[in-house]
Write a protein that holds these residues in place. Structure first.
Motif, PDB file in Angstrom:
ATOM      1  N   SER A  68     -20.147  17.529   9.088  1.00 19.60           N
ATOM      2  CA  SER A  68     -19.821  17.081   7.729  1.00 19.60           C
ATOM      3  C   SER A  68     -18.498  17.647   7.247  1.00 19.60           C
ATOM      4  O   SER A  68     -17.678  16.929   6.658  1.00 19.60           O
ATOM      5  N   TRP A  82     -23.772  20.737   9.295  1.00 22.96           N
ATOM      6  CA  TRP A  82     -22.765  21.324   8.407  1.00 22.96           C
ATOM      7  C   TRP A  82     -21.374  21.152   9.015  1.00 22.96           C
ATOM      8  O   TRP A  82     -20.455  20.679   8.349  1.00 22.96           O
ATOM      9  N   GLY A 103     -29.571  15.956   7.229  1.00 22.83           N
ATOM     10  CA  GLY A 103     -28.954  16.644   6.105  1.00 22.83           C
ATOM     11  C   GLY A 103     -29.796  17.784   5.597  1.00 22.83           C
ATOM     12  O   GLY A 103     -30.914  18.010   6.061  1.00 22.83           O
ATOM     13  N   THR A 145     -15.014  15.504   6.343  1.00 24.53           N
ATOM     14  CA  THR A 145     -14.665  15.344   4.925  1.00 24.53           C
ATOM     15  C   THR A 145     -13.627  16.320   4.398  1.00 24.53           C
ATOM     16  O   THR A 145     -13.061  16.090   3.332  1.00 24.53           O
TER      17      THR A 145
END
Length: 75
Positions: A22, A19, A63, A26
């Motif tokens: 990511s 998490w 993921g 992003t």
């Protein structure tokens, strides 16, 4: 070989790490302090309280998806 399996508590550290990586990759509109703040909230989630599935490529955690009331709540 890829695999998607239901979350179990031993996966917690890897789920949080994915998490964070990511979000940092992003969410350029957040500053690092914001991400740290949201991480403290994210770490308190009881991932056993709704359906969470984790994706692996071999032994590597890659993921996850969380579903509640038929809606994707985290990806």
């Amino acid at each position: 070989m890829s695999e998607i399996i239901p979350y179990t508590e031993p996966m917690r550290h890897e789920l949080i790490a994915v998490w964070e990586a990511s979000v940092r990759a992003t969410h350029n509109f957040l500053n690092p302090d914001d991400i740290d703040f949201y991480k403290t909230i994210f770490k308190k989630i009881d991932f056993n309280s709704f359906s969470v599935y984790c994706a692996f490529a071999g032994l590597k955690f890659i993921g996850f998806i969380g579903v509640s009331d038929g809606k994707i709540e985290m990806l």
